[in-house]
Design a protein around this motif. Sequence first.
Motif, PDB file in Angstrom:
ATOM      1  N   TYR A 193      27.256  79.098  43.991  1.00 26.27           N
ATOM      2  CA  TYR A 193      26.673  77.765  44.160  1.00 26.27           C
ATOM      3  C   TYR A 193      25.217  77.847  43.721  1.00 26.27           C
ATOM      4  O   TYR A 193      24.724  78.914  43.345  1.00 26.27           O
ATOM      5  CB  TYR A 193      26.806  77.291  45.628  1.00 26.27           C
ATOM      6  N   PHE A 194      24.539  76.724  43.759  1.00 22.57           N
ATOM      7  CA  PHE A 194      23.115  76.716  43.446  1.00 22.57           C
ATOM      8  C   PHE A 194      22.336  77.259  44.648  1.00 22.57           C
ATOM      9  O   PHE A 194      22.898  77.441  45.737  1.00 22.57           O
ATOM     10  CB  PHE A 194      22.664  75.291  43.099  1.00 22.57           C
ATOM     11  N   ARG A 223      26.133  70.866  48.900  1.00 25.33           N
ATOM     12  CA  ARG A 223      27.595  70.973  49.025  1.00 25.33           C
ATOM     13  C   ARG A 223      28.050  72.370  49.447  1.00 25.33           C
ATOM     14  O   ARG A 223      29.150  72.532  49.959  1.00 25.33           O
ATOM     15  CB  ARG A 223      28.269  70.623  47.702  1.00 25.33           C
ATOM     16  N   TRP A 259      21.748  77.351  34.753  1.00 21.36           N
ATOM     17  CA  TRP A 259      22.956  76.515  34.771  1.00 21.36           C
ATOM     18  C   TRP A 259      23.502  76.185  33.370  1.00 21.36           C
ATOM     19  O   TRP A 259      24.712  76.313  33.144  1.00 21.36           O
ATOM     20  CB  TRP A 259      22.706  75.261  35.613  1.00 21.36           C
ATOM     21  N   ASP A 263      33.602  72.817  35.577  1.00 26.18           N
ATOM     22  CA  ASP A 263      32.222  72.615  35.116  1.00 26.18           C
ATOM     23  C   ASP A 263      31.290  72.141  36.220  1.00 26.18           C
ATOM     24  O   ASP A 263      30.363  71.351  35.972  1.00 26.18           O
ATOM     25  CB  ASP A 263      32.172  71.616  33.939  1.00 26.18           C
ATOM     26  N   ALA A 264      31.533  72.574  37.447  1.00 25.04           N
ATOM     27  CA  ALA A 264      30.678  72.199  38.572  1.00 25.04           C
ATOM     28  C   ALA A 264      30.789  73.285  39.636  1.00 25.04           C
ATOM     29  O   ALA A 264      31.727  74.096  39.645  1.00 25.04           O
ATOM     30  CB  ALA A 264      31.099  70.840  39.131  1.00 25.04           C
ATOM     31  N   LEU A 265      29.824  73.274  40.552  1.00 22.50           N
ATOM     32  CA  LEU A 265      29.819  74.215  41.669  1.00 22.50           C
ATOM     33  C   LEU A 265      29.853  73.411  42.958  1.00 22.50           C
ATOM     34  O   LEU A 265      29.409  72.274  42.964  1.00 22.50           O
ATOM     35  CB  LEU A 265      28.542  75.084  41.616  1.00 22.50           C
ATOM     36  N   PRO A 266      30.379  73.978  44.041  1.00 21.83           N
ATOM     37  CA  PRO A 266      30.716  75.379  44.280  1.00 21.83           C
ATOM     38  C   PRO A 266      32.071  75.803  43.698  1.00 21.83           C
ATOM     39  O   PRO A 266      32.954  74.987  43.473  1.00 21.83           O
ATOM     40  CB  PRO A 266      30.765  75.448  45.817  1.00 21.83           C
ATOM     41  N   GLN A 316      36.012  72.853  43.905  1.00 23.85           N
ATOM     42  CA  GLN A 316      36.061  71.683  44.800  1.00 23.85           C
ATOM     43  C   GLN A 316      35.725  72.078  46.254  1.00 23.85           C
ATOM     44  O   GLN A 316      36.499  72.772  46.933  1.00 23.85           O
ATOM     45  CB  GLN A 316      37.416  70.955  44.764  1.00 23.85           C
ATOM     46  N   THR A 317      34.610  71.553  46.707  1.00 21.80           N
ATOM     47  CA  THR A 317      34.081  71.851  48.045  1.00 21.80           C
ATOM     48  C   THR A 317      35.139  71.721  49.150  1.00 21.80           C
ATOM     49  O   THR A 317      35.317  72.622  49.968  1.00 21.80           O
ATOM     50  CB  THR A 317      32.934  70.863  48.370  1.00 21.80           C
ATOM     51  N   TRP A 345      21.365  62.618  45.108  1.00 18.62           N
ATOM     52  CA  TRP A 345      20.153  62.780  44.294  1.00 18.62           C
ATOM     53  C   TRP A 345      19.697  61.461  43.670  1.00 18.62           C
ATOM     54  O   TRP A 345      18.674  61.391  43.033  1.00 18.62           O
ATOM     55  CB  TRP A 345      20.284  63.878  43.234  1.00 18.62           C
TER      56      TRP A 345
HETATM   57  N1  LIG Z   1      33.733  67.016  43.867  1.00 14.16           N
HETATM   58  C1  LIG Z   1      33.049  68.225  43.527  1.00 14.16           C
HETATM   59  C2  LIG Z   1      31.683  67.890  42.970  1.00 14.16           C
HETATM   60  C3  LIG Z   1      30.966  69.132  42.495  1.00 14.16           C
HETATM   61  C4  LIG Z   1      29.593  68.812  41.960  1.00 14.16           C
HETATM   62  O1  LIG Z   1      29.322  67.713  41.447  1.00 14.16           O
HETATM   63  N2  LIG Z   1      28.712  69.803  42.058  1.00 14.16           N
HETATM   64  C5  LIG Z   1      27.373  69.645  41.556  1.00 14.16           C
HETATM   65  C6  LIG Z   1      26.396  70.373  42.467  1.00 14.16           C
HETATM   66  S1  LIG Z   1      26.418  69.783  44.125  1.00 14.16           S
HETATM   67  C7  LIG Z   1      27.277  70.301  40.189  1.00 14.16           C
HETATM   68  O2  LIG Z   1      27.863  71.318  39.940  1.00 14.16           O
HETATM   69  N3  LIG Z   1      26.459  69.709  39.307  1.00 14.16           N
HETATM   70  C8  LIG Z   1      26.162  70.270  38.028  1.00 14.16           C
HETATM   71  C9  LIG Z   1      26.587  69.411  36.892  1.00 14.16           C
HETATM   72  O3  LIG Z   1      27.331  68.449  37.134  1.00 14.16           O
HETATM   73  O4  LIG Z   1      26.178  69.706  35.764  1.00 14.16           O
HETATM   74  C10 LIG Z   1      32.924  69.121  44.772  1.00 14.16           C
HETATM   75  O5  LIG Z   1      32.872  68.559  45.879  1.00 14.16           O
HETATM   76  O6  LIG Z   1      32.895  70.343  44.647  1.00 14.16           O
END
Ligand SMILES: N[C@@H](CCC(=O)N[C@@H](CS)C(=O)NCC(=O)O)C(=O)O
Length: 202
Positions: free
Chosen positions: A8-9, A14, A39, A51-54, A65-66, A107
Amino acid sequence: MPTYKLTYFDLRARGECVRMMAAIGGIELEEVRVAFDEWPDYLKSKEAPFDALPVLEVDGVKVPQTLAILRYFAREAGYAGPDNLTAAVADALADQYADFVMAFLPWHIDALYDSTYVPARAKHFPYFEAALKKSSTGWYAGTPDITHADVFIASSLEWLSRMDKHRDVIFEGFPLMEAHYRKFFAHPKLEKYLAERPDAVF
Ligand SMILES: N[C@@H](CCC(=O)N[C@@H](CS)C(=O)NCC(=O)O)C(=O)O
């Protein structure tokens, strides 16, 4: 015992519900914290399936997916509710809170404060207050101890309160939610984790 690696970040946001569930459930968690300037390269590497974290890695299997990660840990550690129906009630509460988050995206909270965030909160908080009114234990799904719903809602409220410019009145009109928040952060199994966790902007 599988090995668990959370990527994660360097934020709570999340990722914090997963870390808290691991702490409560006695699950040993290895952590990778991706810096914001890392990132773009991380994204190009395709390490994150969606393409997202966590992302949680369990013996080489990636789970994004959290809420999927949180529910997995809750089931592994015996905190998903005592039966399938109670687990579904906890799922519904956690999903409803996720809908609230998606309504304004934290955000964007300042830009959308009056137009979207305040009405979204006025719509969603009564659902959570009503669930607690029905509960005889002070936990969202009426369980003797916490479920993933409690972890998700309380940790997400902490995230929200870090970003809301009027955080002091966030619980105004929702006394049971405030009592739940305090009860959650006083959970004995969280004491060590809370004392030792790194600080973060949110
Ligand atoms: N529904 C996904 C959303 C994940 C999400 O949007 N994570 C954000 C960080 S909280 C992320 O990775 N953002 C980076 C990006 O979209 O480039 C979850 O709950 O894991």
